[in-house]
Write an enzyme that holds these catalytic residues in place. Structure first.
Site, PDB file in Angstrom:
ATOM      1  N   LYS A  53      27.163   4.457  17.240  1.00  0.00           N
ATOM      2  CA  LYS A  53      28.505   3.761  17.282  1.00  0.00           C
ATOM      3  C   LYS A  53      29.780   3.275  16.113  1.00  0.00           C
ATOM      4  CE  LYS A  53      25.753   1.595  21.193  1.00  0.00           C
ATOM      5  NZ  LYS A  53      25.105  -0.034  21.847  1.00  0.00           N
ATOM      6  N   GLN A  97      23.221  -5.947  19.789  1.00  0.00           N
ATOM      7  CA  GLN A  97      21.922  -4.437  20.368  1.00  0.00           C
ATOM      8  C   GLN A  97      20.892  -4.992  21.174  1.00  0.00           C
ATOM      9  OE1 GLN A  97      23.245  -1.142  20.545  1.00  0.00           O
ATOM     10  NE2 GLN A  97      21.461  -0.313  21.941  1.00  0.00           N
ATOM     11  N   ASP A 120      30.576  -4.788  26.008  1.00  0.00           N
ATOM     12  CA  ASP A 120      29.483  -5.065  26.500  1.00  0.00           C
ATOM     13  C   ASP A 120      29.401  -5.293  28.016  1.00  0.00           C
ATOM     14  OD1 ASP A 120      27.752  -3.419  25.535  1.00  0.00           O
ATOM     15  OD2 ASP A 120      26.159  -4.546  23.936  1.00  0.00           O
TER      16      ASP A 120
HETATM   17  N1  GUN Z   1      20.861  -0.776  24.856  1.00  0.00           N
HETATM   18  C1  GUN Z   1      20.790  -0.597  25.479  1.00  0.00           C
HETATM   19  N2  GUN Z   1      21.818  -0.573  25.963  1.00  0.00           N
HETATM   20  C2  GUN Z   1      22.848  -1.302  25.611  1.00  0.00           C
HETATM   21  C3  GUN Z   1      24.468  -1.057  25.462  1.00  0.00           C
HETATM   22  O1  GUN Z   1      24.905  -0.634  26.195  1.00  0.00           O
HETATM   23  N3  GUN Z   1      24.900  -2.325  24.742  1.00  0.00           N
HETATM   24  C4  GUN Z   1      24.100  -3.429  24.471  1.00  0.00           C
HETATM   25  N4  GUN Z   1      24.572  -4.388  23.364  1.00  0.00           N
HETATM   26  N5  GUN Z   1      22.552  -2.697  24.339  1.00  0.00           N
HETATM   27  C5  GUN Z   1      22.321  -1.431  24.847  1.00  0.00           C
END
Ligand code: GUN
Length: 293
Positions: A53, A97, A120
């Site tokens: 990311k 995350q 998110d």
């Molecule tokens: N863990 C798995 N997919 C995601 C996501 O799209 N965002 C976040 N913050 N954690 C994740």
């Protein structure tokens, strides 16, 4: 059957390229988009995702901060960091995350994120906006990426039966909302671990989205010939012959299912790259909305 492989790497590149001009314009007017990525603990897969990311931000000229916090971080410390990021004018997107360590109350953390910075789309305000089809809200990146992939390949959804396998906050529920919404007009079934006759339910799908995190759960007998299969799973399975001692497989048994489908996403290189591209898109949207007041 000739199967189209839905190329997430290529489609993610199209999405990123389309962001270049809007990003340049925001930067010109003094609003460089900024994303804060927060990782608590040392889950190896989460570490990889978080680094991807940050790297995606760097490639696009988006400002980023990476907060890698120790497993022992307390709830109060995490909430204090969120409070600071909410106040920081350089930051337009905040992502924690998932999953955090078990002592962290994830729902409470999400509620403390400013909904305008919740790229998110996990905050209750954004969950509501998705259901209300309010375009100012943020849609979770993975289901948004699945829809973008479907759209880019010109796959029709109106009137089709879509089965979403999995009911998570991150993928299953928002995916079902997008598919049933007025932009897609599908008829949607949500199936999960307690669904009776799971194979039979899946076999009624024109579009099957698998998001349960169970390696190769979806076999040939789950598939209606000609179906479109979107595999959201990224599972590490032990493999002594692989360089890292594991390999990645989806929720779909790709080699068994692929010959039956009209289109399918590979793992890796399908949904995964789309998730990160949509995060960039959501960050640009947050910056645009915040800087417009
Ligand atoms: N863990 C798995 N997919 C995601 C996501 O799209 N965002 C976040 N913050 N954690 C994740």
């Amino acid at each position: 059957m000739i199967t189209t492989i839905l190329d997430g790497k290529k489609t993610a590149e199209l999405v990123r390229n389309a962001l270049l001009a809007p990003i340049a314009q925001l930067i010109q007017t003094g609003h460089t988009p900024g994303l804060a990525v927060v990782l608590v603990g040392d889950d190896p897969a989460s570490r990889v995702y978080v680094n991807s990311k940050v790297k995606a931000c760097e490639q696009l000229g988006i400002y980023s901060q990476k907060w890698a916090l120790p497993t022992e971080t307390t709830q109060a410390e995490l909430l204090e960091l969120i409070r600071k990021l909410n106040e920081d004018p350089r930051i337009h997107g905040i992502l924690v995350q998932s999953p955090p360590p078990p002592h962290i109350d994830e729902a409470e953390v999400i509620r403390h994120i400013d909904p305008r910075k919740d790229v998110d789309g996990f905050h209750p305000v954004n969950v509501a906006k998705l259901v209300l089809e309010d375009p100012s809200g943020f849609v979770p990146c993975t289901p948004l990426g699945c829809m973008e992939l479907i759209k880019n390949y010109g796959i029709p959804t109106a009137g089709k039966h879509a089965v979403v396998l999995g009911r998570s906050m991150i993928v299953g529920k928002p995916m079902a909302s997008l598919l049933v919404g007025k932009a897609a007009n599908a008829t949607v079934t949500i199936a999960h671990s307690r669904t009776r006759d799971l194979a039979e339910v899946c076999r009624s799908a024109d579009i099957l989205v698998a998001a349960v995190g169970k390696p190769e759960l979806v076999r040939a007998d789950f598939i209606k010939p000609g179906a479109v299969v979107i595999d959201v799973g990224i599972n590490r399975v032990e493999d002594a012959t692989a360089p890292r001692g594991y390999r990645l497989v989806g929720d779909v048994d790709f080699s068994a299912v692929q010959p039956l489908c009209s289109a399918i996403t590979p793992v890796p290189g399908g949904v995964g790259p789309m998730t990160i591209a949509m995060l960039m898109s959501n960050t640009v949207k947050a910056c645009r909305q915040i800087s417009a007041g």
